[in-house]
Design a protein around this motif. Structure first.
Motif, short mmCIF file in Angstrom:
data_model
loop_
_atom_site.label_atom_id
_atom_site.label_comp_id
_atom_site.label_asym_id
_atom_site.label_seq_id
_atom_site.Cartn_x
_atom_site.Cartn_y
_atom_site.Cartn_z
N TYR A 1 0.82 -1.20 0.00
CA TYR A 1 0.00 0.00 0.00
C TYR A 1 0.86 1.26 0.00
N GLN A 2 0.26 2.34 -0.50
CA GLN A 2 0.81 3.67 -0.34
C GLN A 2 -0.01 4.39 0.72
N PHE A 3 0.66 5.14 1.60
CA PHE A 3 -0.03 5.81 2.69
C PHE A 3 0.18 7.31 2.65
N ALA A 4 -0.85 8.03 3.10
CA ALA A 4 -0.79 9.49 3.19
C ALA A 4 0.06 9.89 4.39
N GLU A 5 0.56 11.12 4.34
CA GLU A 5 1.21 11.69 5.50
C GLU A 5 0.14 11.97 6.56
N GLU B 1 -1.48 15.25 6.23
CA GLU B 1 -2.19 15.46 4.98
C GLU B 1 -3.05 14.24 4.66
N PRO B 2 -4.09 13.97 5.46
CA PRO B 2 -4.91 12.77 5.25
C PRO B 2 -5.69 12.83 3.95
N VAL B 3 -6.05 11.66 3.46
CA VAL B 3 -6.83 11.54 2.23
C VAL B 3 -8.26 11.99 2.49
N SER B 4 -8.79 12.80 1.59
CA SER B 4 -10.20 13.18 1.61
C SER B 4 -10.78 12.77 0.27
N LEU B 5 -11.65 11.79 0.27
CA LEU B 5 -12.13 11.20 -0.98
C LEU B 5 -13.05 12.15 -1.73
N SER B 6 -12.93 12.13 -3.06
CA SER B 6 -13.77 12.96 -3.92
C SER B 6 -13.85 12.29 -5.29
N GLY B 7 -14.56 12.93 -6.21
CA GLY B 7 -14.70 12.38 -7.56
C GLY B 7 -16.14 12.03 -7.87
N ILE C 1 -12.95 2.90 1.11
CA ILE C 1 -13.80 3.59 2.07
C ILE C 1 -12.95 4.12 3.21
N THR C 2 -13.10 5.40 3.51
CA THR C 2 -12.41 6.00 4.64
C THR C 2 -13.10 7.30 5.00
N ASP C 3 -13.09 7.65 6.27
CA ASP C 3 -13.61 8.93 6.76
C ASP C 3 -15.02 9.24 6.27
N GLY C 4 -15.88 8.23 6.26
CA GLY C 4 -17.29 8.44 5.95
C GLY C 4 -17.63 8.55 4.48
N LYS C 5 -16.67 8.28 3.60
CA LYS C 5 -16.90 8.36 2.17
C LYS C 5 -16.39 7.09 1.48
N ASN D 1 -5.12 6.70 -11.15
CA ASN D 1 -4.05 6.92 -10.18
C ASN D 1 -4.14 5.89 -9.06
N GLU D 2 -2.99 5.36 -8.64
CA GLU D 2 -3.01 4.41 -7.53
C GLU D 2 -3.47 5.13 -6.27
N ILE D 3 -4.39 4.50 -5.56
CA ILE D 3 -4.96 5.17 -4.39
C ILE D 3 -3.95 5.22 -3.25
N VAL D 4 -4.14 6.20 -2.39
CA VAL D 4 -3.33 6.38 -1.19
C VAL D 4 -4.25 6.17 0.01
N LEU D 5 -3.84 5.31 0.92
CA LEU D 5 -4.65 5.02 2.11
C LEU D 5 -4.30 5.97 3.24
#
Length: 382
Positions: A229-233, A236-242, A323-327, A350-354
């Motif tokens: 996996y790739q992880f966020a800092e 700077e957490p991931v906020s899902l959109s799109g 799925i993360t942070d309610g999205k 793009n490869e997702i970042v967890l």
């Protein structure tokens, strides 16, 4: 990190400040430019403010993570020696009669996939296993679980196997601890005499260490291991959109026997697990299982024989959700072979970042996606 300010006062003299810089562990530290500022002696009852500009760094605020490294399993900073250690994966029974499960709350990643009879079985992946007092119940392997374990270079603990897995487990391509091996059974497994077989076989952290030493398995990752996996800092957490993004305050996975679901808690940002009509807990401390990330992988599932044993496709490509942070967003997944990691991609390729933290991977039959549901919150669940 708390700021440390040392101020010295001398009568009739000016105070001088000197700041020393330090870089993160991965980079050679650069000497910051010296900043000399003449500071007038403070008057009585005068508040002295921080005179640093935005471009100056109070180096005591920098966390160097000395002696630490990122976990391949969670992306979190952990002890450097622990980060180098190969994890252990363990097959864990998930029938109602096998509950509660023990030690599962210490898993960094949990895989759940269907097995015969509409049930699921769990496989926990443990980076820090040595201190576990009770782990299990330890159950038998299915071939696809062995393949999932290999993705993380984990040493694979199980007690027996379906016949379809036997030749691979004996091939030397995977480091496994099989309770059917008498020496492994004696080193790793103990029986809880208050329970009936087959739900009475358990392991301990000390037993796992002894079994790995017995089998002379390599205990550290290869130097070129890069993880799955790739992880966020953290800052700077991931906020899902799109376009595919949807609310996921509650998620029903669609497994029929245990009817599991996850409920999001916005207070701590975790998804809490429920199954069999109640909280899913670790029997060691009665703590409810909770994870930061959920990955749902749609794949082909076929029945192999009259006993109901399944073939689950672990390679190739397919669809799913992250799925993360309610999205939740739609993803695609690809895996070249069973010796390679699975990669997940968003709608733009793009490869997702967890987000950093624990992950639950649900493998579901792509022919039964009508059972998978997302809700804004648990009150809307059917």
């Amino acid at each position: 990190m708390k700021k440390k300010i040392v101020t010295a006062f001398f009568a009739g003299l000016c105070a001088c400040a000197l700041f020393n810089g330090c870089g993160k562990k991965e980079e050679e530290p650069k000497e910051p430019p010296k900043v000399e500022a003449e500071i007038a002696p403070p008057k009585e009852d005068t508040i002295v403010e921080d005179t640093k500009t935005d471009t100056q760094t109070d180096t005591d605020d920098i966390d160097t993570h000395e002696g630490e490294a990122r976990s391949f399993l969670t992306g979190e900073w952990i002890d450097e020696a622990l980060a180098k250690k190969r994890p252990v994966s363990c097959m864990i029974g998930n029938t109602q009669s096998a509950l509660p499960q023990y030690g599962i709350g210490q898993a960094d990643i949990i895989y759940e996939a269907p097995v015969e009879g509409g049930l699921t079985r769990l496989m926990g992946i443990f980076g820090d296993y040595e201190g576990i007092d009770k782990l299990g119940s330890v159950r038998s392997s299915r071939l696809y679980y062995a393949y999932y374990s290999m993705e993380f270079d984990a040493i694979y603990l199980h007690y027996g196997q379906a016949s379809y897995a036997e030749s691979f487990l004996k091939s030397g391509q995977i480091d496994d601890l099989n309770g059917l091996d008498y020496a492994v059974d004696q080193a790793v497994i103990y029986r809880d005499t208050s329970l009936k077989a087959p739900h009475n076989a358990y392991a301990t952290g000390k037993g796992l260490t002894a079994g790995i030493e017995l089998k002379k398995y390599q205990t550290e990752y290869a130097a070129d291991f890069t993880g799955s996996y790739q992880f966020a800092e953290e800052e700077e957490p991931v906020s899902l959109s799109g376009s595919s993004c949807q609310d996921a305050g509650a998620v029903q996975i669609g497994y029929q026997a245990n009817t599991p679901y996850f409920e999001y808690n916005s207070q701590d940002g975790l998804y809490y697990r429920y199954q069999y009509g109640g909280r899913h807990v670790d029997g060691n401390d009665n703590t409810q299982l909770a994870v930061k990330n959920i990955l749902i992988q749609h794949t082909s599932v076929h029945t192999l024989d009259d006993y109901g044993y399944l073939e689950v496709a672990t390679t190739g490509e397919g669809t799913g959700q992250y799925i993360t942070d309610g999205k939740a967003i739609d993803v695609t997944w690809k895996r070249a072979d069973n010796f390679s990691p699975t990669h997940y991609y968003d709608e733009n390729g793009n490869e997702i970042v967890l987000n950093q933290g624990k992950t639950w991977v649900c493998v579901v039959d792509k022919d039964h996606l009508d059972r998978l549901h997302f809700y804004a919150d648990a009150s809307q669940m059917q």
